[in-house]
Design a protein around this motif. Structure first.
Motif, PDB file in Angstrom:
ATOM      1  N   TRP A 145      -2.729   4.777 -14.726  1.00 41.59           N
ATOM      2  CA  TRP A 145      -3.033   4.599 -13.316  1.00 41.59           C
ATOM      3  C   TRP A 145      -4.084   3.517 -13.112  1.00 41.59           C
ATOM      4  O   TRP A 145      -4.047   2.774 -12.134  1.00 41.59           O
ATOM      5  CB  TRP A 145      -3.501   5.927 -12.702  1.00 41.59           C
ATOM      6  CG  TRP A 145      -3.653   5.811 -11.217  1.00 41.59           C
ATOM      7  CD1 TRP A 145      -2.691   6.003 -10.290  1.00 41.59           C
ATOM      8  CD2 TRP A 145      -4.825   5.395 -10.513  1.00 41.59           C
ATOM      9  NE1 TRP A 145      -3.168   5.759  -9.029  1.00 41.59           N
ATOM     10  CE2 TRP A 145      -4.488   5.387  -9.147  1.00 41.59           C
ATOM     11  CE3 TRP A 145      -6.116   5.050 -10.888  1.00 41.59           C
ATOM     12  CZ2 TRP A 145      -5.398   5.032  -8.141  1.00 41.59           C
ATOM     13  CZ3 TRP A 145      -7.023   4.692  -9.897  1.00 41.59           C
ATOM     14  CH2 TRP A 145      -6.649   4.685  -8.535  1.00 41.59           C
ATOM     15  N   SER A 164      -3.596   0.285 -10.823  1.00 41.09           N
ATOM     16  CA  SER A 164      -4.376  -0.101  -9.644  1.00 41.09           C
ATOM     17  C   SER A 164      -4.703  -1.589  -9.675  1.00 41.09           C
ATOM     18  O   SER A 164      -4.773  -2.241  -8.633  1.00 41.09           O
ATOM     19  CB  SER A 164      -5.642   0.745  -9.527  1.00 41.09           C
ATOM     20  OG  SER A 164      -6.407   0.642 -10.693  1.00 41.09           O
ATOM     21  N   THR A 182      -1.765  -3.189  -8.294  1.00 38.07           N
ATOM     22  CA  THR A 182      -1.739  -3.046  -6.838  1.00 38.07           C
ATOM     23  C   THR A 182      -2.581  -4.120  -6.177  1.00 38.07           C
ATOM     24  O   THR A 182      -2.167  -4.740  -5.191  1.00 38.07           O
ATOM     25  CB  THR A 182      -2.276  -1.655  -6.434  1.00 38.07           C
ATOM     26  OG1 THR A 182      -1.510  -0.661  -7.085  1.00 38.07           O
ATOM     27  CG2 THR A 182      -2.221  -1.477  -4.934  1.00 38.07           C
ATOM     28  N   SER A 208       2.310   1.752  -3.311  1.00 37.65           N
ATOM     29  CA  SER A 208       1.282   2.162  -4.255  1.00 37.65           C
ATOM     30  C   SER A 208       0.962   3.664  -4.125  1.00 37.65           C
ATOM     31  O   SER A 208       0.872   4.389  -5.120  1.00 37.65           O
ATOM     32  CB  SER A 208       0.023   1.326  -4.010  1.00 37.65           C
ATOM     33  OG  SER A 208      -1.030   1.831  -4.764  1.00 37.65           O
ATOM     34  N   LEU A 209       0.820   4.130  -2.876  1.00 37.64           N
ATOM     35  CA  LEU A 209       0.483   5.542  -2.668  1.00 37.64           C
ATOM     36  C   LEU A 209       1.605   6.444  -3.155  1.00 37.64           C
ATOM     37  O   LEU A 209       1.366   7.426  -3.866  1.00 37.64           O
ATOM     38  CB  LEU A 209       0.211   5.792  -1.181  1.00 37.64           C
ATOM     39  CG  LEU A 209      -1.068   5.143  -0.639  1.00 37.64           C
ATOM     40  CD1 LEU A 209      -1.160   5.324   0.868  1.00 37.64           C
ATOM     41  CD2 LEU A 209      -2.295   5.745  -1.313  1.00 37.64           C
ATOM     42  N   VAL A 210       2.831   6.111  -2.775  1.00 37.95           N
ATOM     43  CA  VAL A 210       3.968   6.946  -3.198  1.00 37.95           C
ATOM     44  C   VAL A 210       4.108   6.944  -4.712  1.00 37.95           C
ATOM     45  O   VAL A 210       4.372   7.987  -5.334  1.00 37.95           O
ATOM     46  CB  VAL A 210       5.280   6.468  -2.535  1.00 37.95           C
ATOM     47  CG1 VAL A 210       6.454   7.281  -3.045  1.00 37.95           C
ATOM     48  CG2 VAL A 210       5.180   6.555  -1.018  1.00 37.95           C
ATOM     49  N   SER A 211       3.901   5.769  -5.325  1.00 32.65           N
ATOM     50  CA  SER A 211       3.991   5.678  -6.789  1.00 32.65           C
ATOM     51  C   SER A 211       2.970   6.589  -7.461  1.00 32.65           C
ATOM     52  O   SER A 211       3.291   7.301  -8.416  1.00 32.65           O
ATOM     53  CB  SER A 211       3.736   4.241  -7.256  1.00 32.65           C
ATOM     54  OG  SER A 211       4.758   3.384  -6.842  1.00 32.65           O
ATOM     55  N   THR A 212       1.741   6.534  -6.952  1.00 31.44           N
ATOM     56  CA  THR A 212       0.680   7.365  -7.543  1.00 31.44           C
ATOM     57  C   THR A 212       1.119   8.817  -7.600  1.00 31.44           C
ATOM     58  O   THR A 212       0.994   9.479  -8.645  1.00 31.44           O
ATOM     59  CB  THR A 212      -0.602   7.243  -6.709  1.00 31.44           C
ATOM     60  OG1 THR A 212      -0.994   5.873  -6.679  1.00 31.44           O
ATOM     61  CG2 THR A 212      -1.724   8.079  -7.309  1.00 31.44           C
ATOM     62  N   VAL A 213       1.636   9.318  -6.481  1.00 31.27           N
ATOM     63  CA  VAL A 213       2.030  10.741  -6.428  1.00 31.27           C
ATOM     64  C   VAL A 213       3.270  10.996  -7.280  1.00 31.27           C
ATOM     65  O   VAL A 213       3.304  11.918  -8.104  1.00 31.27           O
ATOM     66  CB  VAL A 213       2.306  11.154  -4.961  1.00 31.27           C
ATOM     67  CG1 VAL A 213       2.890  12.541  -4.910  1.00 31.27           C
ATOM     68  CG2 VAL A 213       1.024  11.064  -4.141  1.00 31.27           C
ATOM     69  N   ILE A 218       0.844  -1.206   0.000  1.00 32.67           N
ATOM     70  CA  ILE A 218       0.000   0.000   0.000  1.00 32.67           C
ATOM     71  C   ILE A 218       0.878   1.254   0.000  1.00 32.67           C
ATOM     72  O   ILE A 218       0.616   2.220  -0.743  1.00 32.67           O
ATOM     73  CB  ILE A 218      -0.942   0.020   1.229  1.00 32.67           C
ATOM     74  CG1 ILE A 218      -1.827  -1.227   1.237  1.00 32.67           C
ATOM     75  CG2 ILE A 218      -1.783   1.280   1.241  1.00 32.67           C
ATOM     76  CD1 ILE A 218      -2.976  -1.176   0.275  1.00 32.67           C
ATOM     77  N   PHE A 219       1.882   1.238   0.846  1.00 35.16           N
ATOM     78  CA  PHE A 219       2.828   2.360   0.927  1.00 35.16           C
ATOM     79  C   PHE A 219       3.436   2.648  -0.445  1.00 35.16           C
ATOM     80  O   PHE A 219       3.432   3.788  -0.932  1.00 35.16           O
ATOM     81  CB  PHE A 219       3.919   1.999   1.945  1.00 35.16           C
ATOM     82  CG  PHE A 219       5.116   2.894   1.937  1.00 35.16           C
ATOM     83  CD1 PHE A 219       6.290   2.522   1.271  1.00 35.16           C
ATOM     84  CD2 PHE A 219       5.101   4.117   2.589  1.00 35.16           C
ATOM     85  CE1 PHE A 219       7.401   3.328   1.269  1.00 35.16           C
ATOM     86  CE2 PHE A 219       6.220   4.928   2.591  1.00 35.16           C
ATOM     87  CZ  PHE A 219       7.371   4.535   1.923  1.00 35.16           C
TER      88      PHE A 219
END
Lengths: 491, 98
Positions: A209, A213, A216, A142-147, A139-140
């Motif tokens: 994206w 997902s 992810t 995934s979130l950092v990648s998105t940004v 999850i970590f």
């Protein structure tokens, strides 16, 4: 309701604690995953170096000015991270986060340069994170990648490889290029940065994206399953270790049950006995026994329970005790076997049986009375002769059928005689090609050492068997006994 | 190990091929448990059987006991090795060998 809330709070704290002090087995998993991530970084570093070299030679699609800054930063990150990894030897609870961040930022830099050509770059970190078997790490990541990839998409839209597909023009415009990069031409035609950025986010980043997902979700699933597998394996390992400890203890108990102090009868010079027992597994179904019934009578027993391992071992213990008890009362061999058979048959439902050879020697006269319940033929060496098989009369195995009556036979031993008892593990020892050692080789080995002591004889037979099987796995319990009769004590 | 069954009314013939040892005896045990109820004449043909271990003897012994109660059992064509094993263990006194 209240309990649920406190339980939830407790479990959140529990998970925080867990993150700060990882379980020992997951430390190992993490170390392996860190090594994988470092390897990926290293390969990425090589690719970046390659791109720089190609650009320097003008073989790459972009001019050096656009490419240099992001790529050099990425390369520096790779080098720093690999140094850090080496220093902490891939083991530090914060290393996995650092590695994920590094990989994301390196790929984000690459994304700035090659933009739409490398959709796969966005997915790589989150897929790699599944190796940690931790949904939190996934999850970590995934979130950092998105940004990070959103930022690099914006930067790349204006500074990186231009994506002609997302450039919209007013209808009716004609463009003529006179050399140079198409991207520059498009830019010089007055395409706005704002439009480029907006279109990149909508038509390039957003579809990427969505695919990302899905990756992810898959990664989370892999992480969870992987974690479950590691935990299950750990439980199994603990259980196996416990059973192994218990079996080792059982081996010692069994070994102590049979007489194993030598010399066996140091104050009796009329005879000598030596025996060895070697189970195929930790515990076995063979046993021997020898004891003085009274001052003038020596009882010898050799037995083999059907089967191997724990069930045979349990049956072995019971049989041995019943046989010894019956013998100690002073019964004759035939009576001992008959009564033992009756006792065992009344106690067993599992159809287990035991083959037994039992002999009682009258020491002052050399007269031996013996009975054989389905056991291998004993081997006798008379006086100056050689070892030979004695084909005695066989009764049925003990524990096979209730009500069996056993018969005994007499044999007289001269001074200098030797008796060799064994279980089928000796003649049936097999080598790698499934050839059996056989009774002939056994007799040969015995006669090679026939003038030796009881200890020498058993050692030699064992050496012969070992030489024959030549490293093949021991299939059956190996049990042997040798007795030497020297004759009655001169008064 | 291959097990072949031939049923003829209340008579059952079972032929064994291969080795009857610790690994394969549960197979025979299961077949006997399933097929013996109602059988009064059991024949076990060992012509193609190479070897029998004590685990195999146990299965044959329990079959013998069952058939002692409900009929008769005959063991056919043991080879030399198996005949010797029957001799030594005393099973030759218990089985009816043909």
């Amino acid at each position: 309701m209240k309990n649920e809330k406190t339980e939830k709070k407790l479990s959140i704290w529990g998970r925080l604690r867990e993150r700060l002090t990882p379980d020992e087995m997951f430390v190992e998993t993490e170390a392996q995953a860190n090594k994988l991530a470092a390897l990926i970084l290293f390969c990425s570093g090589l690719i970046i170096a390659l791109i720089l070299v190609l650009t320097a030679f003008g073989l790459f699609l972009l001019p050096m000015e656009s490419v240099f800054s992001p790529l050099i930063q990425a390369f520096a990150e790779v080098v720093i991270l690999i140094i850090i990894c080496r220093v902490v030897k891939y083991r530090a609870w914060w290393l996995k986060h650092l590695l994920m961040l590094a990989i994301i930022f390196v790929y984000a830099r690459l994304d700035c340069v090659v933009t739409h050509k490398a959709a796969i770059l966005m997915v790589l970190p989150v897929i790699l994170s599944s190796r940690y078997f931790s949904r939190r790490v996934t999850i970590f990541t995934s979130l950092v990648s998105t940004v990070a990839f959103a930022v690099s998409a914006v930067y790349g839209a204006t500074h990186g490889m231009i994506n002609i597909n997302i450039v919209t023009m007013d209808p009716g415009i004609t463009m003529i290029t006179t050399g140079g990069f198409l991207g520059d031409t498009v830019k010089n035609a007055g395409v706005s940065d704002a439009m480029l950025i907006k279109n990149t986010m909508l038509f390039d980043y957003l579809p990427k994206w969505l695919m990302f997902s899905i990756a992810t979700i898959v990664s989370c699933n892999i992480a969870r399953r992987g974690r479950e597998m590691v935990m299950t394996q750990h439980e199994k390992d603990v259980e196996t270790a416990r059973i192994s400890t218990e079996l080792n203890l059982a081996t010692r108990i069994q070994a102590d049950m049979v007489p194993n102090i030598y010399p066996a009868f140091p104050d009796r010079r009329e005879f000598d006995v030596y025996a060895t027992m070697d189970p195929a597994k930790e515990v076995g179904g063979d046993f021997y026994d020898f004891f003085l019934v009274d001052d003038d009578h020596l009882c010898l027993v050799m037995a083999d329970v059907s089967g191997k391992g724990v069930p045979a071992a349990l049956f072995m213990m019971a049989s041995k005790i019943i046989l010894a008890n019956n013998a100690m009362i002073g019964k004759s061999p035939a009576q001992i076997l008959t009564d033992t058979n009756a006792a065992i048959c009344s106690h067993t439902r599992e159809e287990m049986f035991v083959t037994v050879w039992l002999g009682i020697l009258e020491i002052s006269t050399g007269k031996r009375v013996a009975a054989n319940a389905g056991h291998e033929y004993p081997v006798i060496k008379h006086g100056d002769g050689s070892f030979e098989l004695l084909r005695d009369k066989h009764g049925f195995v003990i524990g096979g059928m209730a009500g069996m009556k056993y018969k005994e036979y007499e044999l007289t031993l001269e001074p200098g005689s030797k008796l060799f008892l064994y279980t089928d593990g000796v003649p049936e020892a097999t080598d790698a090609e499934n050839n059996m050692f056989g009774a002939d080789r056994m007799l040969e080995a015995l006669n090679e050492e026939k003038e030796g002591t009881t200890v020498d004889i058993l050692k030699h037979v064992r050496a012969s068997v070992d030489g024959f099987v030549n490293g093949a796995e021991q299939f059956d319990d190996l049990t042997m006994l040798c007795m030497e009769y020297r004759g009655p004590e001169k008064a | 190990m291959t097990i072949t069954k031939k049923k003829d009314g209340a008579a059952l013939t079972i032929s064994l091929e291969g080795r009857l040892d610790t690994l394969t005896s549960p197979q025979l045990d299961a077949v006997l448990k399933a097929e013996l109820p109602g059988v009064t004449d059991l024949t076990i043909d060992l012509a193609s059987l190479e070897y029998v271990s004590s685990a195999g003897l146990r299965v044959l012994l329990s079959a013998q006991k069952v058939m002692n109660a409900q009929g008769k059992m005959t063991v056919l064509n043991p080879n030399e090795t198996i005949s010797e094993i029957f001799e030594v263990t005393g099973f030759s006194e218990i089985f009816t060998v043909g």
